[in-house]
Design a protein around this motif. Structure first.
Motif, short mmCIF file in Angstrom:
data_model
loop_
_atom_site.label_atom_id
_atom_site.label_comp_id
_atom_site.label_asym_id
_atom_site.label_seq_id
_atom_site.Cartn_x
_atom_site.Cartn_y
_atom_site.Cartn_z
N LYS A 1 3.17 17.04 7.39
CA LYS A 1 4.62 16.68 7.53
C LYS A 1 5.33 16.87 6.24
O LYS A 1 6.40 16.40 5.83
N TYR B 1 9.08 15.96 5.89
CA TYR B 1 9.58 15.85 4.39
C TYR B 1 9.40 17.21 3.75
O TYR B 1 8.73 18.15 4.08
N THR C 1 0.87 -1.28 0.06
CA THR C 1 -0.04 -0.06 -0.01
C THR C 1 0.75 1.18 0.06
O THR C 1 0.35 2.56 0.09
N ASP D 1 -1.80 13.69 -0.01
CA ASP D 1 -1.33 12.28 0.39
C ASP D 1 -1.26 11.97 1.85
O ASP D 1 -0.86 12.81 2.48
N PRO D 2 -2.45 10.99 2.33
CA PRO D 2 -2.58 11.04 3.63
C PRO D 2 -1.55 10.84 4.56
O PRO D 2 -1.30 11.08 5.65
N ARG D 3 -0.36 10.14 4.10
CA ARG D 3 0.67 9.90 4.76
C ARG D 3 1.75 11.18 5.17
O ARG D 3 2.31 10.79 5.90
N LEU D 4 1.61 12.15 4.33
CA LEU D 4 2.30 13.35 4.17
C LEU D 4 1.39 14.35 5.10
O LEU D 4 2.07 15.48 5.24
N LYS E 1 6.00 3.93 3.99
CA LYS E 1 5.40 4.48 5.16
C LYS E 1 6.02 5.76 5.60
O LYS E 1 7.29 5.79 5.42
N ALA E 2 5.47 6.80 5.94
CA ALA E 2 6.05 7.96 6.27
C ALA E 2 6.48 7.98 7.80
O ALA E 2 5.73 8.63 8.64
N THR E 3 7.64 7.62 8.03
CA THR E 3 8.04 7.39 9.22
C THR E 3 8.91 8.89 9.94
O THR E 3 9.18 8.78 11.01
#
Length: 155
Positions: free
Chosen positions: A76, A43, A34, A70-73, A37-39
């Motif tokens: 961030k 960014y 998927t 992008d929901p991961r970012l 991962k934005a750990t």
């Protein structure tokens, strides 16, 4: 001789079956992926706009919005759009990109312009939208940002 042939055939069949199982697992693993991962806590990306082609300008704006959405970012990401050379045309008053550029700025994107291009093309500051930031050089901006760890993206 028949035993050796049977043993070799058995080895080939077992190897083929094992390879098929490994291949199936890789296909399944790939289908289940998927995304990264934005750990990291933050960014940074700088988008290079150096082309007047409407498709390229539109792509840059779309790419930036995709990153912002992008929901991961979420919360961030810091983004800058630097224009120089032909990309400057997107920032000229009367271009069709005014509302798109304003929307980017309102979302926190830094929209900047190379001063060297303005000098070379004899474009005055008042010919650009008044919300555009001016930096000494577009290439210098890219060099500094990359040295700071920013991702450089050229749509």
């Amino acid at each position: 001789m028949k035993k050796v042939s049977l043993i070799l055939l058995s080895i080939v069949l077992l190897t083929t079956a094992a390879t098929a199982q490994t291949s199936d697992k890789r296909l399944e693993r790939n289908a289940a992926f998927t995304g990264a991962k934005a750990t990291q806590k933050m960014y940074h990306a700088i988008y290079q706009l150096d082309n007047a082609d409407e498709k390229i300008i539109g792509k840059a704006i779309r790419n930036i919005n995709n990153a912002l959405n992008d929901p991961r970012l979420a919360g961030k990401i810091e983004i800058e759009l630097i224009a120089f050379s032909g990309g400057t045309d997107a920032y000229l008053k009367g271009s069709k990109y005014e509302e798109d550029l304003k929307a980017l700025v309102q979302k926190g994107v830094l929209v900047s312009q190379c001063n060297n291009t303005l000098k070379e093309r004899k474009i005055s500051r008042d010919q650009l939208y008044d919300f555009i930031a001016i930096v000494p050089s577009g290439n210098g901006e890219l060099i500094i940002r990359q040295a700071e760890g920013w991702s450089v993206i050229k749509p």
